[in-house]
Structures are given as structure tokens and as C-alpha cells.
Design an enzyme around this catalytic site. Structure first.
Site, PDB file in Angstrom:
ATOM      1  N   LYS A  14       2.141  -5.330   0.761  1.00  0.00           N
ATOM      2  CA  LYS A  14       0.944  -4.790   0.102  1.00  0.00           C
ATOM      3  C   LYS A  14       0.404  -5.774  -0.942  1.00  0.00           C
ATOM      4  CE  LYS A  14       3.227  -1.141  -1.351  1.00  0.00           C
ATOM      5  NZ  LYS A  14       4.559  -1.430  -0.774  1.00  0.00           N
ATOM      6  N   ARG A  88       1.620   7.340  -4.508  1.00  0.00           N
ATOM      7  CA  ARG A  88       2.939   7.406  -3.881  1.00  0.00           C
ATOM      8  C   ARG A  88       3.412   8.839  -3.696  1.00  0.00           C
ATOM      9  NH1 ARG A  88       4.598   1.877  -5.793  1.00  0.00           N
ATOM     10  NH2 ARG A  88       6.657   1.381  -5.018  1.00  0.00           N
ATOM     11  N   ARG A 127      12.354 -12.174  -2.000  1.00  0.00           N
ATOM     12  CA  ARG A 127      11.083 -12.240  -2.756  1.00  0.00           C
ATOM     13  C   ARG A 127      11.258 -12.845  -4.145  1.00  0.00           C
ATOM     14  NH1 ARG A 127       7.521  -6.941  -3.348  1.00  0.00           N
ATOM     15  NH2 ARG A 127       9.399  -6.040  -4.220  1.00  0.00           N
ATOM     16  N   ARG A 161      12.565  -9.919  -9.298  1.00  0.00           N
ATOM     17  CA  ARG A 161      12.531  -8.600  -9.922  1.00  0.00           C
ATOM     18  C   ARG A 161      13.916  -7.993 -10.011  1.00  0.00           C
ATOM     19  NH1 ARG A 161       7.672  -5.544  -6.872  1.00  0.00           N
ATOM     20  NH2 ARG A 161       9.127  -3.823  -7.168  1.00  0.00           N
ATOM     21  N   ARG A 172      14.684   3.075  -3.231  1.00  0.00           N
ATOM     22  CA  ARG A 172      13.224   3.023  -3.114  1.00  0.00           C
ATOM     23  C   ARG A 172      12.772   3.476  -1.733  1.00  0.00           C
ATOM     24  NH1 ARG A 172      13.078  -2.962  -4.878  1.00  0.00           N
ATOM     25  NH2 ARG A 172      10.837  -3.057  -4.583  1.00  0.00           N
TER      26      ARG A 172
HETATM   27  P1  ADP Z   1       5.047  -5.107  -1.264  1.00  0.00           P
HETATM   28  O1  ADP Z   1       3.962  -5.378  -2.280  1.00  0.00           O
HETATM   29  O2  ADP Z   1       4.577  -4.211  -0.151  1.00  0.00           O
HETATM   30  O3  ADP Z   1       6.329  -4.615  -1.877  1.00  0.00           O
HETATM   31  P2  ADP Z   1       5.107  -8.030  -0.988  1.00  0.00           P
HETATM   32  O4  ADP Z   1       3.671  -8.373  -0.706  1.00  0.00           O
HETATM   33  O5  ADP Z   1       5.615  -8.309  -2.350  1.00  0.00           O
HETATM   34  O6  ADP Z   1       5.390  -6.485  -0.561  1.00  0.00           O
HETATM   35  O7  ADP Z   1       5.995  -8.781   0.112  1.00  0.00           O
HETATM   36  C1  ADP Z   1       7.416  -8.697   0.095  1.00  0.00           C
HETATM   37  C2  ADP Z   1       8.021 -10.063   0.484  1.00  0.00           C
HETATM   38  O8  ADP Z   1       7.740 -10.315   1.862  1.00  0.00           O
HETATM   39  C3  ADP Z   1       7.443 -11.234  -0.298  1.00  0.00           C
HETATM   40  O9  ADP Z   1       8.480 -12.156  -0.570  1.00  0.00           O
HETATM   41  C4  ADP Z   1       6.381 -11.825   0.649  1.00  0.00           C
HETATM   42  O10 ADP Z   1       6.247 -13.239   0.461  1.00  0.00           O
HETATM   43  C5  ADP Z   1       6.961 -11.500   2.021  1.00  0.00           C
HETATM   44  N1  ADP Z   1       5.933 -11.176   3.007  1.00  0.00           N
HETATM   45  C6  ADP Z   1       4.796 -10.453   2.814  1.00  0.00           C
HETATM   46  N2  ADP Z   1       4.086 -10.324   3.960  1.00  0.00           N
HETATM   47  C7  ADP Z   1       4.825 -10.976   4.914  1.00  0.00           C
HETATM   48  C8  ADP Z   1       4.630 -11.208   6.322  1.00  0.00           C
HETATM   49  N3  ADP Z   1       3.558 -10.722   6.983  1.00  0.00           N
HETATM   50  N4  ADP Z   1       5.582 -11.909   6.971  1.00  0.00           N
HETATM   51  C9  ADP Z   1       6.664 -12.389   6.331  1.00  0.00           C
HETATM   52  N5  ADP Z   1       6.910 -12.228   5.007  1.00  0.00           N
HETATM   53  C10 ADP Z   1       5.995 -11.530   4.304  1.00  0.00           C
HETATM   54  P1  AMP Z   2       6.164  -1.746  -6.797  1.00  0.00           P
HETATM   55  O1  AMP Z   2       5.812  -2.944  -7.626  1.00  0.00           O
HETATM   56  O2  AMP Z   2       4.980  -1.082  -6.171  1.00  0.00           O
HETATM   57  O3  AMP Z   2       7.273  -2.039  -5.812  1.00  0.00           O
HETATM   58  O4  AMP Z   2       6.751  -0.664  -7.829  1.00  0.00           O
HETATM   59  C1  AMP Z   2       7.924  -0.928  -8.575  1.00  0.00           C
HETATM   60  C2  AMP Z   2       8.434   0.380  -9.199  1.00  0.00           C
HETATM   61  O5  AMP Z   2       7.457   0.915 -10.119  1.00  0.00           O
HETATM   62  C3  AMP Z   2       8.713   1.527  -8.233  1.00  0.00           C
HETATM   63  O6  AMP Z   2       9.992   1.439  -7.622  1.00  0.00           O
HETATM   64  C4  AMP Z   2       8.602   2.733  -9.168  1.00  0.00           C
HETATM   65  O7  AMP Z   2       9.747   2.857  -9.999  1.00  0.00           O
HETATM   66  C5  AMP Z   2       7.435   2.338 -10.062  1.00  0.00           C
HETATM   67  N1  AMP Z   2       6.122   2.742  -9.498  1.00  0.00           N
HETATM   68  C6  AMP Z   2       5.116   1.907  -9.100  1.00  0.00           C
HETATM   69  N2  AMP Z   2       4.061   2.602  -8.659  1.00  0.00           N
HETATM   70  C7  AMP Z   2       4.395   3.914  -8.759  1.00  0.00           C
HETATM   71  C8  AMP Z   2       3.725   5.128  -8.443  1.00  0.00           C
HETATM   72  N3  AMP Z   2       2.493   5.128  -7.908  1.00  0.00           N
HETATM   73  N4  AMP Z   2       4.372   6.298  -8.677  1.00  0.00           N
HETATM   74  C9  AMP Z   2       5.601   6.312  -9.228  1.00  0.00           C
HETATM   75  N5  AMP Z   2       6.309   5.203  -9.533  1.00  0.00           N
HETATM   76  C10 AMP Z   2       5.713   4.010  -9.311  1.00  0.00           C
END
Ligand code: ADP
Ligand code: AMP
Length: 216
Positions: A14, A88, A127, A161, A172
Site C-alpha cells: 500500500k 481498518r 522492509r 520498524r 497484525r
Molecule cells: P504496506 O504499506 O502495505 O504495509 P509496503 O508498501 O511497505 O506495504 O511494502 C512492504 C514491503 O514489500 C516493502 O519492503 C516493499 O519494498 C516491498 N514491496 C512492495 N510492493 C512489492 C511488490 N509488488 N513486489 C515485491 N516487493 C514489494
Molecule cells: P501501518 O503503517 O499501516 O502498517 O500501521 C502500523 C500500526 O499502526 C498498525 O499495526 C496499528 O497498530 C496502527 N494503525 C495504523 N492505522 C490504523 C488504523 N486505521 N486503525 C487502527 N490502528 C492503526
């Protein structure tokens, strides 16, 4: 004006796609995860309150995250919003619908980013992000061109993170399936849902997301 939700489990991509839309379309990324992490860094009362829940992989209360989104939307003036990691829960989804309609706006699409659970551990464990500009990288699929240096801003402050470990991810994922995945049915029933194969390469996923936005 285009408003889109990127919906998917942790690691679906995302944030990666949201950042591309910011660059390519001048849209505004609203990531509640980023906002909560900023609150923690600033040491605010709210930031301290949510820290333990976030590290364990739980969901922060609806009241807190809806408040964060309300505040951002009040500033207005965007070419469109990308909701990343929000809503969420069903309560958050209802609240977002109300907030947008109060502003005379609507959701244009909800993109369900479909992945296999098996890939999520690898994506999350590999990541890392830039602590300065929040660019997203991956050890295997998308490392920085120069080790230890952010491609986007040149910062050497690359961070992992605290919640990007297998145990927290498991929690999660459980939260996702219990509380967030019902939103897929919710938006399908509203007629807003579009599905995208998020297992594909970043560029291919971006093309699929773009075609959803262009088709309206
Ligand atoms: P989210 O925001 O949904 O938690 P991220 O955008 O942070 O996910 O992506 C999670 C990890 O996967 C990151 O390290 C990113 O570089 C990698 N990633 C994202 N999209 C892809 C893809 N299409 N193919 C391979 N790796 C990806
Ligand atoms: P994310 O960066 O989206 O992976 O979110 C990291 C963490 O923030 C999650 O595991 C939750 O603890 C909290 N969080 C982020 N967005 C929300 C949401 N919309 N509702 C509740 N908790 C959230």
C-alpha cells in the site's frame, strides 16, 4: 479530484503504491500508520499511549485514528487523497464516508490489493524505510542503489520498524482478518471495490492501480 482507498494486509504494498501516486498524480497520501509513528517520535501524550499497542501489532482505537484523518481532511486543498492503512474497521469506514460527504466529496475507488499470505512474511521482514523521507525499500526486491543511502533524499538514516518482525506480523494479520477484511465485502456491496494482483512487480501493480483510477 480522485479519492482512493488502498486496502490490503500488512506488506501488500500500500505504502509503495501510495508514494508513486503522490509523485505521478500530485495526490496526498494519508497513512494513519505514518501519522501514529510521527506522534510517537514527537513524544506526544497520544504517541506514548499508542506505542505498546503498535509494537504488539494491535489496532489503535477508532477514536484516535478517525480524529487524525478528520484533522488532515479539514486542511483540504488536495488533488485527491490516497487512504493508506485507513479505514481498518467498519466503524472507520462509516466515519470516512461521513467525513467525505460532509466535504461534498466521495470515494472514487477502493483498491483491494490481493496477495498470498505466504509472501507477507518475506515482504515485512525485508522492509526498511528512510527515516528522513519515508521512502520504502526491501532487502531483496528493492534495495537502495548505494548501500545505506536513500535513493530519494540521500539520507543515511535507514530504519527498520519495531513491529516488522514475524511475531508482531502474525498479530497484525489476525487483526486484519478479524477486523479489516470485512471491508472488502462492505465496499463490494457499495459497488466501489476493484481488485488488483499485488503479487506482481511494483511497476505492474502501479499500472493496474492507475488503470483503476483512470477508468473511474
Ligand atoms: P504496506 O504499506 O502495505 O504495509 P509496503 O508498501 O511497505 O506495504 O511494502 C512492504 C514491503 O514489500 C516493502 O519492503 C516493499 O519494498 C516491498 N514491496 C512492495 N510492493 C512489492 C511488490 N509488488 N513486489 C515485491 N516487493 C514489494
Ligand atoms: P501501518 O503503517 O499501516 O502498517 O500501521 C502500523 C500500526 O499502526 C498498525 O499495526 C496499528 O497498530 C496502527 N494503525 C495504523 N492505522 C490504523 C488504523 N486505521 N486503525 C487502527 N490502528 C492503526
Amino acid at each position: 479530484m480522485t479519492n482512493v482507498i488502498l486496502l490490503g494486509p500488512p506488506g501488500a504494498g500500500k505504502g509503495t503504491q501510495a508514494k508513486r501516486l503522490v509523485v505521478e498524480r500530485g495526490m496526498t497520501q494519508l497513512s494513519t500508520g505514518d501519522m501514529l509513528r510521527e506522534a510517537r517520535i514527537s513524544g506526544s501524550e497520544m504517541g506514548l499511549k499508542v506505542a505498546a499497542v503498535m509494537d504488539a501489532g494491535g489496532l489503535v482505537t477508532d477514536e484516535i485514528v478517525i480524529g487524525l484523518i478528520r484533522e488532515k481532511l479539514q486542511h483540504g486543498g488536495s488533488a485527491g487523497y490516497i487512504f493508506d492503512g485507513f479505514p481498518r474497521t467498519l466503524a472507520q469506514a462509516d466515519a470516512l464516508g461521513d467525513l467525505l460527504s460532509q466535504m461534498g466529496q466521495k470515494l472514487d475507488a477502493v483498491v483491494a490489493m490481493e496477495v498470498d499470505d505466504g509472501v507477507l512474511v518475506r515482504r515485512i521482514v525485508g522492509r526498511y524505510t528512510c527515516g528522513n523521507c519515508s521512502a520504502v525499500y526491501h532487502d531483496e526486491t528493492h534495495p537502495t542503489a548505494k548501500p545505506g543511502v536513500c535513493d530519494s533524499c540521500g539520507s543515511t538514516n535507514l530504519v527498520r520498524r519495531a513491529d516488522d518482525n514475524e511475531e508482531s506480523l502474525r498479530h497484525r494479520l489476525m487483526e486484519y482478518y478479524k477486523k479489516t477484511s470485512p471491508l472488502i465485502g462492505y465496499y463490494y456491496a457499495k459497488g466501489d471495490l476493484k481488485r488488483v494482483d499485488a503479487l506482481a512487480k511494483v511497476e505492474e501493480v502501479a499500472a493496474a492501480v492507475s488503470s483503476v483510477l483512470d477508468r473511474g
